[in-house]
Design an enzyme around this catalytic site. Structure first.
Site, mmCIF file in Angstrom:
data_model
loop_
_atom_site.group_PDB
_atom_site.id
_atom_site.type_symbol
_atom_site.label_atom_id
_atom_site.label_comp_id
_atom_site.label_asym_id
_atom_site.label_seq_id
_atom_site.Cartn_x
_atom_site.Cartn_y
_atom_site.Cartn_z
ATOM 1 N N LYS A 53 0.905 -1.210 -0.158
ATOM 2 C CA LYS A 53 0.111 0.047 0.072
ATOM 3 C C LYS A 53 0.891 1.225 -0.032
ATOM 4 C CE LYS A 53 -3.680 -2.331 2.113
ATOM 5 N NZ LYS A 53 -4.481 -2.892 3.296
ATOM 6 N N GLN A 97 -5.015 -1.957 9.471
ATOM 7 C CA GLN A 97 -4.827 -3.237 8.894
ATOM 8 C C GLN A 97 -5.362 -4.471 9.698
ATOM 9 O OE1 GLN A 97 -3.688 -3.753 5.887
ATOM 10 N NE2 GLN A 97 -4.064 -5.812 5.916
ATOM 11 N N ASP A 120 -11.367 2.367 3.546
ATOM 12 C CA ASP A 120 -11.678 0.950 3.400
ATOM 13 C C ASP A 120 -13.137 0.557 3.071
ATOM 14 O OD1 ASP A 120 -9.700 -1.085 3.714
ATOM 15 O OD2 ASP A 120 -9.554 -0.744 5.896
HETATM 16 N N1 GUN Z 1 -6.993 -7.201 5.729
HETATM 17 C C1 GUN Z 1 -7.091 -8.152 4.573
HETATM 18 N N2 GUN Z 1 -7.869 -7.015 3.823
HETATM 19 C C2 GUN Z 1 -7.931 -5.819 4.231
HETATM 20 C C3 GUN Z 1 -8.475 -4.625 3.818
HETATM 21 O O1 GUN Z 1 -8.956 -4.621 2.699
HETATM 22 N N3 GUN Z 1 -8.570 -3.787 4.734
HETATM 23 C C4 GUN Z 1 -7.784 -3.922 5.960
HETATM 24 N N4 GUN Z 1 -8.200 -2.688 6.842
HETATM 25 N N5 GUN Z 1 -7.388 -4.904 6.558
HETATM 26 C C5 GUN Z 1 -7.450 -5.799 5.568
#
Ligand code: GUN
Length: 285
Positions: A53, A97, A120
């Site tokens: 990211k 996350q 998100d």
């Molecule tokens: N963990 C796995 N996929 C995601 C996601 O799309 N967003 C977040 N915040 N955590 C994740």
């Protein structure tokens, strides 16, 4: 004829190139989109996602701040961190996350993020608006899946879409987005009886389970569009999807690979939401 491979990598590159131009224009108007990512603990998969990211932000010209904390962080400390980011005008998007350590309540954390910074799309306000079809931040993986299906050039309307998996992150929201695109949607899960008889009716099959190669050619209707959301590391160290790609590509009309399918789209939609958040929060277009 083997299926055409829908390259998430290529679609993502197209969208990112357009976003980069958007970011350049925003910067000319004095706004640098900013994303904060909070990572707690040492989970290797989460660390790798967060690195991805941050790198993608950098390549697109988005400011990224990665906040790393160890497992001992308390829930109150995490909520205070979120409060600071909620009030920080250089940050337009906030992502915590997942998964979180067991002592932290995921719902309390998601609820604490300002809905207008929730890139998100996990906050109940964004989830509710998504279901109604109102303006919101769409969750990244489901949004990426819809874009990939559209890029295949095939219509979603009127098709029978079968989604395997009912998680809040993928299964439920992608089902809602497919419904909004006028598909007839079935959701299968671990208690579904006779999975194969359902999946063989699917014109669009979305596998989001997390079990390596659980979908074989025998599960797939000839000519179906198959979207593989699984990312599973097998004993050899190789990453594989929920779909047995080699077998299913002989039956499907379109298929996404793993890696290089849904994965690159998830990050791209996050970038898109962050740029959108910067525009909404600053009223600069
Ligand atoms: N963990 C796995 N996929 C995601 C996601 O799309 N967003 C977040 N915040 N955590 C994740």
């Amino acid at each position: 004829m083997p299926a055409q491979v829908i390259s998430g990598k290529e679609v993502a590159a197209d969208i990112r190139a357009a976003l980069k131009e958007d970011v350049t224009q925003l910067k000319q108007q004095g706004v640098t989109p900013g994303l904060a990512v909070i990572l707690i603990g040492e989970d290797p998969a989460s660390q790798s996602y967060v690195r991805g990211k941050a790198k993608a932000c950098e390549e697109t010209g988005i400011y990224s701040r990665v906040i790393r904390r160890d497992e001992s962080l308390t829930q109150d400390e995490l909520l205070s961190e979120i409060e600071r980011l909620n009030a920080d005008s250089s940050i337009h998007g906030i992502l915590v996350q997942l998964p979180l350590p067991k002592h932290i309540n995921e719902k309390a954390v998601i609820d604490a993020i300002r809905p207008d910074k929730d890139v998100d799309g996990f906050h109940p306000i964004n989830v509710g608006n998504m279901i109604i079809g109102d303006e919101c931040y769409l969750p990244c993986t489901p949004h990426g899946i819809i874009e990939l299906i559209k890029r295949s050039g095939q219509n979603i309307a009127g098709k029978h879409a079968v989604v395997i998996g009912r998680s809040n992150i993928v299964g439920k929201p992608v089902s809602m987005l497919l419904l909004q695109e006028n598909a007839t949607v079935s959701i299968a899960h671990s208690r579904t009886a006779d999975l194969g008889s359902l999946t063989r009716q699917a014109d669009i099959l979305v596998a989001a389970v997390g079990r390596p190669h659980m979908i074989g050619a025998e599960h797939v209707k000839p000519g179906a569009i198959v979207i593989d959301v699984g990312v599973n590391r097998i004993a050899s160290g190789k990453l594989v999807g929920d779909v047995d790609f080699e077998a299913v590509k002989e039956v499907a009309s379109y298929i996404t690979p793993v890696p290089g399918g849904v994965g690159p789209m998830t990050i791209t939609m996050l970038l898109k939401n962050t740029v959108e958040a910067a525009k909404r929060l600053t009223a600069v277009q």
